[in-house]
Design a protein around this motif. Structure first.
Motif, PDB file in Angstrom:
ATOM      1  N   LYS A 151      57.422  67.908   4.776  1.00  0.00           N
ATOM      2  CA  LYS A 151      58.816  68.266   4.425  1.00  0.00           C
ATOM      3  C   LYS A 151      58.870  69.587   3.671  1.00  0.00           C
ATOM      4  CE  LYS A 151      61.609  64.183   4.446  1.00  0.00           C
ATOM      5  NZ  LYS A 151      61.560  62.879   3.856  1.00  0.00           N
ATOM      6  N   ARG A 152      57.888  69.783   2.786  1.00  0.00           N
ATOM      7  CA  ARG A 152      57.858  71.052   2.041  1.00  0.00           C
ATOM      8  C   ARG A 152      57.425  72.189   2.955  1.00  0.00           C
ATOM      9  NH1 ARG A 152      54.350  71.732  -2.691  1.00  0.00           N
ATOM     10  NH2 ARG A 152      54.886  73.895  -2.286  1.00  0.00           N
ATOM     11  N   ALA A 153      56.468  71.914   3.820  1.00  0.00           N
ATOM     12  CA  ALA A 153      55.976  72.959   4.734  1.00  0.00           C
ATOM     13  C   ALA A 153      57.126  73.465   5.610  1.00  0.00           C
ATOM     14  CB  ALA A 153      54.852  72.415   5.599  1.00  0.00           C
ATOM     15  N   ALA A 154      57.964  72.528   6.058  1.00  0.00           N
ATOM     16  CA  ALA A 154      59.045  72.909   6.977  1.00  0.00           C
ATOM     17  C   ALA A 154      60.017  73.886   6.317  1.00  0.00           C
ATOM     18  CB  ALA A 154      59.786  71.665   7.446  1.00  0.00           C
ATOM     19  N   THR A 155      60.063  73.888   4.999  1.00  0.00           N
ATOM     20  CA  THR A 155      61.036  74.761   4.320  1.00  0.00           C
ATOM     21  C   THR A 155      60.434  76.114   3.934  1.00  0.00           C
ATOM     22  OG1 THR A 155      60.459  73.921   2.142  1.00  0.00           O
ATOM     23  CG2 THR A 155      62.218  72.751   3.318  1.00  0.00           C
ATOM     24  N   LEU A 156      59.175  76.344   4.258  1.00  0.00           N
ATOM     25  CA  LEU A 156      58.592  77.662   3.941  1.00  0.00           C
ATOM     26  C   LEU A 156      59.410  78.742   4.661  1.00  0.00           C
ATOM     27  CD1 LEU A 156      54.763  76.918   4.299  1.00  0.00           C
ATOM     28  CD2 LEU A 156      56.023  77.353   2.170  1.00  0.00           C
ATOM     29  N   VAL A 157      59.665  79.834   3.948  1.00  0.00           N
ATOM     30  CA  VAL A 157      60.518  80.885   4.499  1.00  0.00           C
ATOM     31  C   VAL A 157      59.794  82.220   4.372  1.00  0.00           C
ATOM     32  CG1 VAL A 157      62.709  82.113   4.146  1.00  0.00           C
ATOM     33  CG2 VAL A 157      62.614  79.663   3.808  1.00  0.00           C
ATOM     34  N   ASP A 158      59.883  83.058   5.400  1.00  0.00           N
ATOM     35  CA  ASP A 158      59.237  84.375   5.289  1.00  0.00           C
ATOM     36  C   ASP A 158      60.221  85.403   4.736  1.00  0.00           C
ATOM     37  OD1 ASP A 158      60.846  85.234   7.390  1.00  0.00           O
ATOM     38  OD2 ASP A 158      59.214  85.346   8.856  1.00  0.00           O
ATOM     39  N   ALA A 159      59.767  86.647   4.609  1.00  0.00           N
ATOM     40  CA  ALA A 159      60.591  87.680   3.959  1.00  0.00           C
ATOM     41  C   ALA A 159      61.867  87.970   4.745  1.00  0.00           C
ATOM     42  CB  ALA A 159      59.771  88.951   3.796  1.00  0.00           C
ATOM     43  N   ASP A 160      61.908  87.597   6.041  1.00  0.00           N
ATOM     44  CA  ASP A 160      63.119  87.816   6.844  1.00  0.00           C
ATOM     45  C   ASP A 160      63.995  86.581   6.923  1.00  0.00           C
ATOM     46  OD1 ASP A 160      62.264  90.406   7.429  1.00  0.00           O
ATOM     47  OD2 ASP A 160      61.001  89.670   9.081  1.00  0.00           O
ATOM     48  N   GLY A 161      63.661  85.572   6.127  1.00  0.00           N
ATOM     49  CA  GLY A 161      64.494  84.370   6.094  1.00  0.00           C
ATOM     50  C   GLY A 161      64.189  83.380   7.210  1.00  0.00           C
ATOM     51  N   GLN A 162      63.128  83.609   7.981  1.00  0.00           N
ATOM     52  CA  GLN A 162      62.776  82.679   9.074  1.00  0.00           C
ATOM     53  C   GLN A 162      61.890  81.564   8.518  1.00  0.00           C
ATOM     54  OE1 GLN A 162      62.979  83.499  12.845  1.00  0.00           O
ATOM     55  NE2 GLN A 162      64.706  84.606  11.983  1.00  0.00           N
ATOM     56  N   THR A 163      62.230  80.327   8.876  1.00  0.00           N
ATOM     57  CA  THR A 163      61.453  79.200   8.341  1.00  0.00           C
ATOM     58  C   THR A 163      60.238  78.906   9.235  1.00  0.00           C
ATOM     59  OG1 THR A 163      62.657  77.591   9.648  1.00  0.00           O
ATOM     60  CG2 THR A 163      63.553  78.088   7.459  1.00  0.00           C
ATOM     61  N   LEU A 164      59.336  78.098   8.678  1.00  0.00           N
ATOM     62  CA  LEU A 164      58.176  77.678   9.473  1.00  0.00           C
ATOM     63  C   LEU A 164      58.649  76.945  10.720  1.00  0.00           C
ATOM     64  CD1 LEU A 164      55.094  77.206   9.878  1.00  0.00           C
ATOM     65  CD2 LEU A 164      55.342  75.153   8.512  1.00  0.00           C
ATOM     66  N   GLU A 165      59.716  76.132  10.569  1.00  0.00           N
ATOM     67  CA  GLU A 165      60.235  75.400  11.726  1.00  0.00           C
ATOM     68  C   GLU A 165      60.657  76.355  12.833  1.00  0.00           C
ATOM     69  OE1 GLU A 165      58.800  72.598  11.263  1.00  0.00           O
ATOM     70  OE2 GLU A 165      60.381  71.716  12.484  1.00  0.00           O
ATOM     71  N   GLN A 166      61.333  77.438  12.434  1.00  0.00           N
ATOM     72  CA  GLN A 166      61.769  78.410  13.446  1.00  0.00           C
ATOM     73  C   GLN A 166      60.565  79.075  14.114  1.00  0.00           C
ATOM     74  OE1 GLN A 166      64.347  80.363  10.585  1.00  0.00           O
ATOM     75  NE2 GLN A 166      66.112  80.007  11.904  1.00  0.00           N
ATOM     76  N   TRP A 167      59.560  79.400  13.305  1.00  0.00           N
ATOM     77  CA  TRP A 167      58.366  80.038  13.868  1.00  0.00           C
ATOM     78  C   TRP A 167      57.596  79.077  14.777  1.00  0.00           C
ATOM     79  CZ3 TRP A 167      57.346  84.785  14.716  1.00  0.00           C
ATOM     80  CH2 TRP A 167      57.864  85.784  13.888  1.00  0.00           C
ATOM     81  N   ARG A 168      57.541  77.810  14.375  1.00  0.00           N
ATOM     82  CA  ARG A 168      56.850  76.816  15.213  1.00  0.00           C
ATOM     83  C   ARG A 168      57.512  76.712  16.579  1.00  0.00           C
ATOM     84  NH1 ARG A 168      55.717  71.364  14.675  1.00  0.00           N
ATOM     85  NH2 ARG A 168      57.856  70.938  14.013  1.00  0.00           N
ATOM     86  N   SER A 169      58.836  76.733  16.579  1.00  0.00           N
ATOM     87  CA  SER A 169      59.546  76.644  17.862  1.00  0.00           C
ATOM     88  C   SER A 169      59.251  77.869  18.702  1.00  0.00           C
ATOM     89  CB  SER A 169      61.062  76.605  17.674  1.00  0.00           C
ATOM     90  OG  SER A 169      61.407  75.562  16.885  1.00  0.00           O
ATOM     91  N   LYS A 170      59.364  79.052  18.064  1.00  0.00           N
ATOM     92  CA  LYS A 170      59.143  80.289  18.824  1.00  0.00           C
ATOM     93  C   LYS A 170      57.740  80.323  19.427  1.00  0.00           C
ATOM     94  CE  LYS A 170      61.297  83.388  15.930  1.00  0.00           C
ATOM     95  NZ  LYS A 170      61.325  84.610  15.176  1.00  0.00           N
ATOM     96  N   ALA A 171      56.758  79.821  18.657  1.00  0.00           N
ATOM     97  CA  ALA A 171      55.364  79.896  19.105  1.00  0.00           C
ATOM     98  C   ALA A 171      55.001  78.737  20.036  1.00  0.00           C
ATOM     99  CB  ALA A 171      54.431  79.918  17.900  1.00  0.00           C
ATOM    100  N   GLY A 172      55.948  77.813  20.235  1.00  0.00           N
ATOM    101  CA  GLY A 172      55.715  76.728  21.195  1.00  0.00           C
ATOM    102  C   GLY A 172      54.988  75.518  20.618  1.00  0.00           C
ATOM    103  N   TYR A 173      55.083  75.316  19.298  1.00  0.00           N
ATOM    104  CA  TYR A 173      54.375  74.180  18.691  1.00  0.00           C
ATOM    105  C   TYR A 173      55.305  73.053  18.244  1.00  0.00           C
ATOM    106  CZ  TYR A 173      50.293  77.191  18.635  1.00  0.00           C
ATOM    107  OH  TYR A 173      49.259  77.992  19.019  1.00  0.00           O
ATOM    108  N   ALA A 174      56.606  73.187  18.521  1.00  0.00           N
ATOM    109  CA  ALA A 174      57.547  72.266  17.888  1.00  0.00           C
ATOM    110  C   ALA A 174      57.753  70.960  18.651  1.00  0.00           C
ATOM    111  CB  ALA A 174      58.877  72.979  17.660  1.00  0.00           C
ATOM    112  N   ALA A 175      57.043  70.770  19.763  1.00  0.00           N
ATOM    113  CA  ALA A 175      57.245  69.532  20.519  1.00  0.00           C
ATOM    114  C   ALA A 175      56.864  68.300  19.698  1.00  0.00           C
ATOM    115  CB  ALA A 175      56.441  69.585  21.819  1.00  0.00           C
ATOM    116  N   GLN A 176      55.854  68.455  18.848  1.00  0.00           N
ATOM    117  CA  GLN A 176      55.426  67.333  17.988  1.00  0.00           C
ATOM    118  C   GLN A 176      55.949  67.571  16.573  1.00  0.00           C
ATOM    119  OE1 GLN A 176      53.320  64.884  19.044  1.00  0.00           O
ATOM    120  NE2 GLN A 176      53.049  65.766  21.086  1.00  0.00           N
ATOM    121  N   PRO A 177      56.251  66.495  15.823  1.00  0.00           N
ATOM    122  CA  PRO A 177      56.708  66.701  14.444  1.00  0.00           C
ATOM    123  C   PRO A 177      55.557  67.131  13.533  1.00  0.00           C
ATOM    124  CG  PRO A 177      56.472  64.361  14.908  1.00  0.00           C
ATOM    125  CD  PRO A 177      56.189  65.084  16.203  1.00  0.00           C
TER     126      PRO A 177
END
Ligand code: GLV
Ligand code: MN
Ligand code: MN
Length: 434
Positions: A151-177
């Motif tokens: 839950k904490r990992a999912a809220t990590l945010v980069d300097a451009d405001g993109q979250t880990l969740e957004q990056w996981r989706s973009k990189a194709g890893y979001a199929a699994q929780p």
């Protein structure tokens, strides 16, 4: 112990060089920030090499990937090795990579010798050992070991405001929780990471191998400062609330906090200092600092950290600046597994490579693997102790020594029994990439 192991230095060096060419910046600089195009291409490159070596691949929901050489007794907990291939901006080609491609070479050499492991041997390539994108290092191994709750990992945010969740989706890893990433503390029977020392001691003492007995505990603070901007010509000096100047004082307080402990093991760095709006004729209205503070002693590190946290409000109050301080991570130092350390020292004696026990002042995924299984690291020298710079260098011979020691260590560990891990083991994960 496999008798003759032949390490193919040339092939390994070619692969290190080929991976270095996959970079966001031109050579000799290597930059591969998590989930950048270069990072994703680097992953594919390494995955292909693992496939060619006949390993079975699996990726988890945060992008850690696992290349497995099944043992004769596949029900036993595997022995793991590995490191990372992400690289900070303006980095060199060996940090992390030696522990990934070197481990792959160790596996190839063992296979070629006809050795058959009893336990499965698994190479892990961890996601984001470097803190560049999210301000916190070892994201993959933290989540895998349970040190960072999903839950904490999912809220990590980069300097451009993109979250880990957004990056996981973009990189194709979001199929699994994300909560599928964590592995049980019985999953591995042991973990050993090969790495360049990133310090000068082995070179100075002319030693080819270091065996890590302790890893220093890192901590990171993010400090956000909001002052009042304005025209550089028109705002008079007594009226200013300059965020950069408050940040500058904080950076000096950080240096002082480390110096004041009186221990050479306390190190502190303000490695990020961003200001807004960043125009020469405008008073800085906002600043963001990221501060890295480490020590091998937890109490000393924590005392220095508290000193910094106390200095921030004092400085900001005096300068009329609003502030927010966040602890991004506060990790304890770890002691490596003494039995594994002894095994590696024994291997070094057998292959006639002088070795010494040492401390790792840099952090590594091993810091978190140590939370779930017996862990240690094998260090090799690097020129001038230089790392996190494009001129980082270890010679093919130095790397080959490390690979040889790693190969023999994996061979031994893959044959020993581990009552605790084998009893608790709950089944093996299936490869999902073909
Ligand atoms: C790892 O890269 C560290 O900063 O120690
Ligand atoms: Mn690094
Ligand atoms: Mn590293």
């Amino acid at each position: 112990m496999p008798s003759a192991l032949s390490i193919d230095d040339l092939r390994l060096q070619e692969q290190i060089d080929a991976l270095a060419a996959i970079s966001e910046a031109p050579p000799p600089v290597v930059t591969r920030v998590l989930f950048s195009e270069a990072d994703l291409r680097g992953r594919l490159f390494v995955q292909e090499l693992c496939r060619q070596a006949g390993l079975l691949l699996r990726e988890d929901a945060i992008g850690n990937f696992f290349a497995r050489w099944p043992g004769k007794e596949a029900q036993l907990a595997p022995i793991a090795t590995g490191s990372h291939i992400d690289a900070i901006p303006n980095a060199g080609r060996y940090d992390g990579v030696v522990g990934v491609l070197g481990a792959l070479e160790a596996i190839r050499a063992l296979k070629q010798s006809g050795f058959e492991p009893r336990r499965t041997i698994e190479l892990i390539i961890f996601t984001a050992e470097e803190p560049t994108r999210f301000g916190i290092g070892c994201v993959g191994s933290r989540v895998l070991s349970g040190a960072l709750p999903p839950k904490r990992a999912a809220t990590l945010v980069d300097a451009d405001g993109q979250t880990l969740e957004q990056w996981r989706s973009k990189a194709g890893y979001a199929a699994q929780p994300l909560n599928s990433v964590r592995l049980a503390s019985s999953h591995y029977a042991g973990f050993v990471e090969l790495h360049i020392e990133q310090g000068p001691l082995l070179e100075r003492e002319n030693l080819p191998i270091g065996v890590v007995e302790k890893i220093a505990g890192p901590s990171t603070l993010r400090v956000q400062l909001t002052g009042v901007g304005g025209h550089a010509g028109a705002v008079l000096m007594p009226e200013r609330h300059d965020a950069l100047l408050a940040g500058a004082e904080i950076a000096l307080a950080v240096e002082q906090a480390a110096l004041n402990t009186g221990s050479a093991d306390t190190v502190a760095t303000t490695g990020v200092f961003r200001i807004e709006p960043g125009a020469v004729n405008s008073v800085p209205c906002r600043a963001c600092l990221e501060i890295d503070l480490r020590d091998t002693q937890l109490s000393t590190r924590d005392a220095a950290l508290q000193r910094v946290e106390k200095a921030v409000p004092e400085i900001c109050r005096r300068r009329g600046i609003d502030f927010r301080v966040e602890r991004l991570n506060v990790d304890a130092p770890v002691l490596c597994d003494p039995a594994m350390v002894s095994t590696i020292l024994e291997v070094c004696r057998e292959v006639k490579l002088p070795a010494k026990q040492m401390i790792s002042r840099a952090y590594h995924d091993s810091l978190f693997m140590a939370q779930i299984c017996p862990t240690t690291m094998i260090f090799i020298p690097c020129r001038g102790g230089v790392s996190h710079r494009p001129d980082e260098y270890s010679s093919p011979e130095q790397i080959s020594n490390g690979v040889l020691v790693l190969a023999h260590t994996l061979a031994r560990l893959s044959c020993v029994s581990s009552k605790r891990h084998d009893r608790e083991r709950i089944g093996s994960l299936q490869p999902v990439i073909t």
